[in-house]
Write a protein that holds these residues in place. Sequence first.
Motif, PDB file in Angstrom:
ATOM      1  N   GLN A  62     -11.630  -0.048  -7.707  1.00 44.65           N
ATOM      2  CA  GLN A  62     -11.215   0.750  -6.548  1.00 44.65           C
ATOM      3  C   GLN A  62     -12.396   1.036  -5.621  1.00 44.65           C
ATOM      4  N   TYR A 142     -14.465   8.586  -1.407  1.00 46.67           N
ATOM      5  CA  TYR A 142     -13.682   8.143  -2.560  1.00 46.67           C
ATOM      6  C   TYR A 142     -13.634   9.239  -3.623  1.00 46.67           C
ATOM      7  N   ASN A 145     -11.078  11.938  -2.868  1.00 47.88           N
ATOM      8  CA  ASN A 145      -9.722  11.490  -3.182  1.00 47.88           C
ATOM      9  C   ASN A 145      -9.457  11.523  -4.677  1.00 47.88           C
ATOM     10  N   LEU A 146     -10.502  11.116  -5.416  1.00 51.41           N
ATOM     11  CA  LEU A 146     -10.385  11.055  -6.860  1.00 51.41           C
ATOM     12  C   LEU A 146     -10.134  12.446  -7.449  1.00 51.41           C
ATOM     13  N   ALA A 148      -8.885  14.990  -5.925  1.00 49.01           N
ATOM     14  CA  ALA A 148      -7.546  15.427  -5.537  1.00 49.01           C
ATOM     15  C   ALA A 148      -6.492  14.804  -6.435  1.00 49.01           C
ATOM     16  N   GLU A 149      -6.688  13.550  -6.810  1.00 52.77           N
ATOM     17  CA  GLU A 149      -5.733  12.835  -7.634  1.00 52.77           C
ATOM     18  C   GLU A 149      -5.723  13.371  -9.062  1.00 52.77           C
ATOM     19  N   TRP A 150      -6.924  13.609  -9.599  1.00 50.32           N
ATOM     20  CA  TRP A 150      -7.058  13.921 -11.014  1.00 50.32           C
ATOM     21  C   TRP A 150      -6.782  15.382 -11.350  1.00 50.32           C
ATOM     22  N   PRO A 154      -3.876  20.130  -6.680  1.00 47.03           N
ATOM     23  CA  PRO A 154      -4.306  19.536  -5.409  1.00 47.03           C
ATOM     24  C   PRO A 154      -4.163  20.487  -4.234  1.00 47.03           C
TER      25      PRO A 154
END
Lengths: 372, 303
Positions: A62, A142, A145-146, A148-150, A154
């Motif tokens: 990614q 990146y 974003n990571l 926020a995803e994990w 969020p």
Amino acid sequence: MKTIGHILEKEFIQIRRNRVMLPMMIVMPIVQLLILVHAATFEMKHIRMHILDLDKSGISRQIINKFKGSPFYEIINFTASDADAENDLLNNNADVILKIPSDFEKKLALENKAKVQIIINAINATTAGLINAYTSSILADYNKNLIAEWTNAPALLKSISIRTTYSFWYNPELNYSNFMVPGILVLLVTMIGVIMSSMNIVREKEIGTIEQINVTPIKKYQFIIGKLLPFWIIALFELGFGLFLGKILFNIPIVGNLGLLFAFASVYLLAILGIGLFISSVNNTQQQAMFISWFFMVIFILMSGLFTPVESMPQWAQYINIINPVAYFIEVTRMILLKGSGLADIKKHFVSIAVYAVIIINLAVFKYRKTN
Amino acid sequence: MKSIQVNNIGKSYHQIPALKDISFGVEKGELFGLIGPDGAGKTTLLRILTTLLIADKGTATIEGSDVVKDYKTIRRIVGYMPGRFSLYQDLSVEENLKFFAAIFGATIEENYHLIKNIYSQIEPFKTRKAGKLSGGMKQKLALSCVMIHKPAVLFLDEPTTGVDAVSRTEFWEMLRDLKNSGITILVSTPYMDEARLCDRVALMQNGKIMNIDKPQRIIENFSRRLCAIKTKNMYRLLKDLQGFQKTNTVYPFGEFLHYTAKENDIDMKEIIKYLEQKDHEGIEMREITANIEDCFMELMNKN
């Protein structure tokens, strides 16, 4: 007045006859604008990146895709060997190595943190700085974003992060030529003012005509005005010609009042011609005059903010710029052309340069003596 | 009132004296020559008189005006031709003349009669650039340019140096013409033979004037008998004569040596006999009258 007229007439005949000067005055602005504006850019494109992916995981892929997708990067090699990567850097095939260590994804999952390494070829410090900034910002993006995803919250995270939005005023697209063209014009006008005028006066000394001139009723001030006025006129003409070229070649914005720009330029030129006169009064040959002029020009121009911002110079350097007329003119030119500043905005610059002109001209005239 | 009056002028460059206590006067309409080798101080003196240089001591006046105090007046009434060609090489003959007329507020037309004889010779080339002229033509143009404003006094610094023999003669004829029209001329030259063309000359050496007089009088006052000697081997002749006990001076002059004896009594037979003993062949010897250069050498020896 009549005497000055006769000297002027002679000067213009000589300038017209000079096989180098007249063509140069037309060619110089065109070439300088075309070459410098296009070539001297701070935008980095085609950063050659060597990717050293020892992890070969989903996450690493990614990250790599982020760089692949960027227009600024060119992935030139993709290996799992430190030696290969180093070789690429050594042989100047790559500008930067992005190293993703093994167990990157695993560490991230277990410890919630992991490291990547960026190795940059810093032979050119400016380029290295830019590459570092670009690469770090892609990674940071990146990373955000990571997170926020994990994370499970969020919404919370979004609420605490400060979002910066920006808009660039006076040069909204950060168009490099808008920034450079006014600077190049200043360079042009200054070169004519210092180098040409000082060499022109010294020439009279070198070929001995000054001896003849001195045993005539020509007065000191008449000679000086007669010698300098042509370059004052030529430099202003060059400014106009350069602006015209800037408009048709680069479509630079002319927001402010051109009359004001020319008014400032005429005062600025007095200071510049004063420097030229001063140089000519302490030198006896054109070679010396050229050398000394060049010395001052290089310092003035590099310090002026033409290429690098004055604000990021150390304090002492900024103090030096107080006596650097080029710095004033570059700032004023950009202010008037890009920002549309009026007389009230540049009043301080105007007064400074006028005082400067008065001082330097007096100094130069004092130094320039008709008799030894 | 003298046209040029110089009183006790002295000038040094960094403690090295270039002029030592120079005094002389030049009458109106006189053609006065400063004769001396390079380094005698001729140019320094001319530069002081043309207000380009200020003397360390002494005073000088040109047409009654002081060279320091009234320099502005002097710059209007004198013409100065520096030793180096100093007109604008990239201007044409006519443009140069026009420029130098204009800065004195004169026109070519009103003073054309002054330069007619000189300028008419270069007029066919008036559109040519001054830098492209031959040496002799450059001198004519330079002279025209310093004459065009009708100066009362003309200063010429070595005007004939580097000019061919024919142009030199022509140039001196022009000076005589100008002098006849009433202009005072002060000319410097390193060529001794040009001295006889002046009304009066000052012989200069090492910043001093050794003698001032009419060239004829200087020659007449030469006190010694003088012989010209020539043999087949001139170098050996010079050496042998220098070694001769009765020799006062011996200098090479062209194809002869000029010889003076200590007792001022030249016994030609004795010298010829001496030279024959030294195996010289083709000995020629005759008594001659001195020229300016002989006088110059004699004066130099005295000092």
